[in-house]
Design a protein around this motif. Sequence first.
Motif, PDB file in Angstrom:
ATOM      1  N   GLY A   1      -4.965  -7.267  -1.027  1.00  0.00           N
ATOM      2  CA  GLY A   1      -6.481  -6.934  -0.980  1.00  0.00           C
ATOM      3  C   GLY A   1      -6.653  -5.535  -1.321  1.00  0.00           C
ATOM      4  O   GLY A   1      -5.726  -5.121  -2.169  1.00  0.00           O
ATOM      5  N   PRO A   2      -7.760  -4.960  -1.065  1.00  0.00           N
ATOM      6  CA  PRO A   2      -7.987  -3.493  -1.555  1.00  0.00           C
ATOM      7  C   PRO A   2      -6.914  -2.586  -0.723  1.00  0.00           C
ATOM      8  O   PRO A   2      -6.816  -1.404  -1.386  1.00  0.00           O
ATOM      9  CB  PRO A   2      -9.590  -3.254  -1.193  1.00  0.00           C
ATOM     10  CG  PRO A   2      -9.532  -4.137  -0.168  1.00  0.00           C
ATOM     11  CD  PRO A   2      -8.832  -5.539  -0.340  1.00  0.00           C
ATOM     12  N   VAL A   3      -6.504  -2.820   0.299  1.00  0.00           N
ATOM     13  CA  VAL A   3      -5.593  -2.095   1.006  1.00  0.00           C
ATOM     14  C   VAL A   3      -4.306  -2.544   1.175  1.00  0.00           C
ATOM     15  O   VAL A   3      -4.186  -3.786   1.867  1.00  0.00           O
ATOM     16  CB  VAL A   3      -6.123  -1.716   2.492  1.00  0.00           C
ATOM     17  CG1 VAL A   3      -5.093  -0.821   3.166  1.00  0.00           C
ATOM     18  CG2 VAL A   3      -7.563  -0.898   2.348  1.00  0.00           C
ATOM     19  N   SER A   4      -3.108  -2.121   0.727  1.00  0.00           N
ATOM     20  CA  SER A   4      -1.930  -2.472   0.978  1.00  0.00           C
ATOM     21  C   SER A   4      -1.435  -2.582   2.349  1.00  0.00           C
ATOM     22  O   SER A   4      -1.786  -1.762   3.187  1.00  0.00           O
ATOM     23  CB  SER A   4      -1.003  -1.847  -0.005  1.00  0.00           C
ATOM     24  OG  SER A   4      -0.569  -0.571   0.518  1.00  0.00           O
ATOM     25  N   LEU A   5      -0.487  -3.312   2.761  1.00  0.00           N
ATOM     26  CA  LEU A   5       0.035  -3.482   4.090  1.00  0.00           C
ATOM     27  C   LEU A   5       0.791  -2.158   4.238  1.00  0.00           C
ATOM     28  O   LEU A   5       0.858  -1.702   5.560  1.00  0.00           O
ATOM     29  CB  LEU A   5       1.148  -4.777   4.139  1.00  0.00           C
ATOM     30  CG  LEU A   5       1.494  -4.924   5.578  1.00  0.00           C
ATOM     31  CD1 LEU A   5       0.571  -5.150   6.464  1.00  0.00           C
ATOM     32  CD2 LEU A   5       2.527  -6.411   5.574  1.00  0.00           C
ATOM     33  N   GLU A   6       1.404  -1.612   3.394  1.00  0.00           N
ATOM     34  CA  GLU A   6       2.409  -0.268   3.541  1.00  0.00           C
ATOM     35  C   GLU A   6       1.416   0.622   3.943  1.00  0.00           C
ATOM     36  O   GLU A   6       1.455   1.513   4.716  1.00  0.00           O
ATOM     37  CB  GLU A   6       2.918  -0.006   2.330  1.00  0.00           C
ATOM     38  CG  GLU A   6       3.999  -1.034   1.902  1.00  0.00           C
ATOM     39  CD  GLU A   6       3.632  -2.324   1.204  1.00  0.00           C
ATOM     40  OE1 GLU A   6       4.767  -2.889   0.484  1.00  0.00           O
ATOM     41  OE2 GLU A   6       2.557  -2.405   0.791  1.00  0.00           O
ATOM     42  N   ALA A   7       0.221   0.748   3.382  1.00  0.00           N
ATOM     43  CA  ALA A   7      -0.843   1.843   3.488  1.00  0.00           C
ATOM     44  C   ALA A   7      -1.383   1.696   4.937  1.00  0.00           C
ATOM     45  O   ALA A   7      -1.298   2.628   5.604  1.00  0.00           O
ATOM     46  CB  ALA A   7      -2.066   1.695   2.494  1.00  0.00           C
ATOM     47  N   ALA A   8      -1.730   0.451   5.254  1.00  0.00           N
ATOM     48  CA  ALA A   8      -2.169   0.209   6.766  1.00  0.00           C
ATOM     49  C   ALA A   8      -1.269   0.355   7.764  1.00  0.00           C
ATOM     50  O   ALA A   8      -1.526   1.028   8.695  1.00  0.00           O
ATOM     51  CB  ALA A   8      -2.857  -1.273   6.885  1.00  0.00           C
ATOM     52  N   ALA A   9      -0.091   0.055   7.557  1.00  0.00           N
ATOM     53  CA  ALA A   9       1.061   0.635   8.417  1.00  0.00           C
ATOM     54  C   ALA A   9       1.393   1.914   8.461  1.00  0.00           C
ATOM     55  O   ALA A   9       1.581   2.653   9.688  1.00  0.00           O
ATOM     56  CB  ALA A   9       2.368  -0.220   8.032  1.00  0.00           C
ATOM     57  N   GLY A  10       1.533   2.758   7.455  1.00  0.00           N
ATOM     58  CA  GLY A  10       1.477   4.186   7.288  1.00  0.00           C
ATOM     59  C   GLY A  10       0.418   4.673   8.064  1.00  0.00           C
ATOM     60  O   GLY A  10       0.536   5.807   8.903  1.00  0.00           O
ATOM     61  N   PHE A  11      -0.883   4.294   8.007  1.00  0.00           N
ATOM     62  CA  PHE A  11      -2.065   5.052   8.560  1.00  0.00           C
ATOM     63  C   PHE A  11      -1.962   4.704  10.164  1.00  0.00           C
ATOM     64  O   PHE A  11      -1.971   5.614  10.925  1.00  0.00           O
ATOM     65  CB  PHE A  11      -3.074   4.164   8.119  1.00  0.00           C
ATOM     66  CG  PHE A  11      -4.630   4.804   8.654  1.00  0.00           C
ATOM     67  CD1 PHE A  11      -5.416   5.665   8.279  1.00  0.00           C
ATOM     68  CD2 PHE A  11      -4.963   4.031  10.113  1.00  0.00           C
ATOM     69  CE1 PHE A  11      -6.518   6.287   8.772  1.00  0.00           C
ATOM     70  CE2 PHE A  11      -6.161   4.703  10.596  1.00  0.00           C
ATOM     71  CZ  PHE A  11      -6.826   5.463   9.992  1.00  0.00           C
ATOM     72  N   THR A  12      -1.421   3.645  10.526  1.00  0.00           N
ATOM     73  CA  THR A  12      -1.354   3.054  11.780  1.00  0.00           C
ATOM     74  C   THR A  12      -0.101   3.882  12.734  1.00  0.00           C
ATOM     75  O   THR A  12      -0.331   4.642  13.535  1.00  0.00           O
ATOM     76  CB  THR A  12      -0.984   1.775  12.090  1.00  0.00           C
ATOM     77  OG1 THR A  12      -2.240   0.995  11.624  1.00  0.00           O
ATOM     78  CG2 THR A  12      -0.947   1.501  13.576  1.00  0.00           C
ATOM     79  N   GLY A  13       0.896   4.147  11.861  1.00  0.00           N
ATOM     80  CA  GLY A  13       1.934   4.690  12.478  1.00  0.00           C
ATOM     81  C   GLY A  13       1.568   6.385  12.798  1.00  0.00           C
ATOM     82  O   GLY A  13       1.834   6.919  13.702  1.00  0.00           O
ATOM     83  N   ALA A  14       1.049   7.006  11.492  1.00  0.00           N
ATOM     84  CA  ALA A  14       0.773   8.364  11.768  1.00  0.00           C
ATOM     85  C   ALA A  14      -0.650   8.528  12.749  1.00  0.00           C
ATOM     86  O   ALA A  14      -0.205   9.392  13.377  1.00  0.00           O
ATOM     87  CB  ALA A  14       0.310   8.765  10.311  1.00  0.00           C
ATOM     88  N   PHE A  15      -1.403   7.647  12.837  1.00  0.00           N
ATOM     89  CA  PHE A  15      -2.359   7.848  13.874  1.00  0.00           C
ATOM     90  C   PHE A  15      -1.780   7.646  15.418  1.00  0.00           C
ATOM     91  O   PHE A  15      -2.154   8.480  15.974  1.00  0.00           O
ATOM     92  CB  PHE A  15      -3.333   6.535  13.813  1.00  0.00           C
ATOM     93  CG  PHE A  15      -4.308   6.559  14.767  1.00  0.00           C
ATOM     94  CD1 PHE A  15      -5.451   7.417  14.806  1.00  0.00           C
ATOM     95  CD2 PHE A  15      -4.295   5.558  15.927  1.00  0.00           C
ATOM     96  CE1 PHE A  15      -6.480   7.037  15.931  1.00  0.00           C
ATOM     97  CE2 PHE A  15      -5.183   5.519  16.848  1.00  0.00           C
ATOM     98  CZ  PHE A  15      -6.447   6.420  16.984  1.00  0.00           C
ATOM     99  N   GLY A  16      -0.857   6.783  15.408  1.00  0.00           N
ATOM    100  CA  GLY A  16      -0.449   6.541  16.770  1.00  0.00           C
ATOM    101  C   GLY A  16       0.762   8.053  17.220  1.00  0.00           C
ATOM    102  O   GLY A  16       0.403   8.523  18.395  1.00  0.00           O
TER     103      GLY A  16
END
Length: 180
Positions: A48-63
């Motif tokens: 979709g509009p956001v790749s799984l890699e981008a969502a995972a990178g966002f989540t990891g950096a957020f945590g």
Amino acid sequence: MLHGVDTVQVMATGTLIFLIIGGVGVGVLTLALLGSGVLHLGQPDVDGPVSLEAAAGFTGAFGFGGAIVNELLGGRTPGMIAAAVVGGVLAAVPTGWLAARLSRAARNMRTDATPTRDHLAGAIGLVVTPIPSGGYGEVRVRLAGQPVKLNARADGPMPVGTRIFVVEALSETSVHVETY
């Protein structure tokens, strides 16, 4: 030691939660990279509009960003934890953007076409195993910049070291050659 009791720095609960979120992000990123490249899970265009890699990178950096800020502030109050969330978001936004850009670049990378037997005709090389009359020997040619060893036939015998020219590809692994 105070009054016979060891003083131990206890990690804030908020920090532990942020570390778990970061760990989940890294785990999802690992599965996304291995799953699509090695395990062949999913299709590259189903994100979709956001790749799984981008969502995972966002989540990891957020945590992990939130955990760092929470520990620096000593996040024991809701206000400090809210500041840690803001710090986590500030770390996650550029990381998610970068992960999206890198994953898109990797998926859309141009590559050369895979060489086929049609690319063998015209190649120049050397005989590495003598070619007998009416039989096969071996030649080494360069195909797309890589050395390739092939079975070879010739109209007459050819000793090791003879420079050859590929006249025709008989199959994917054998050729007909002439002296160059």
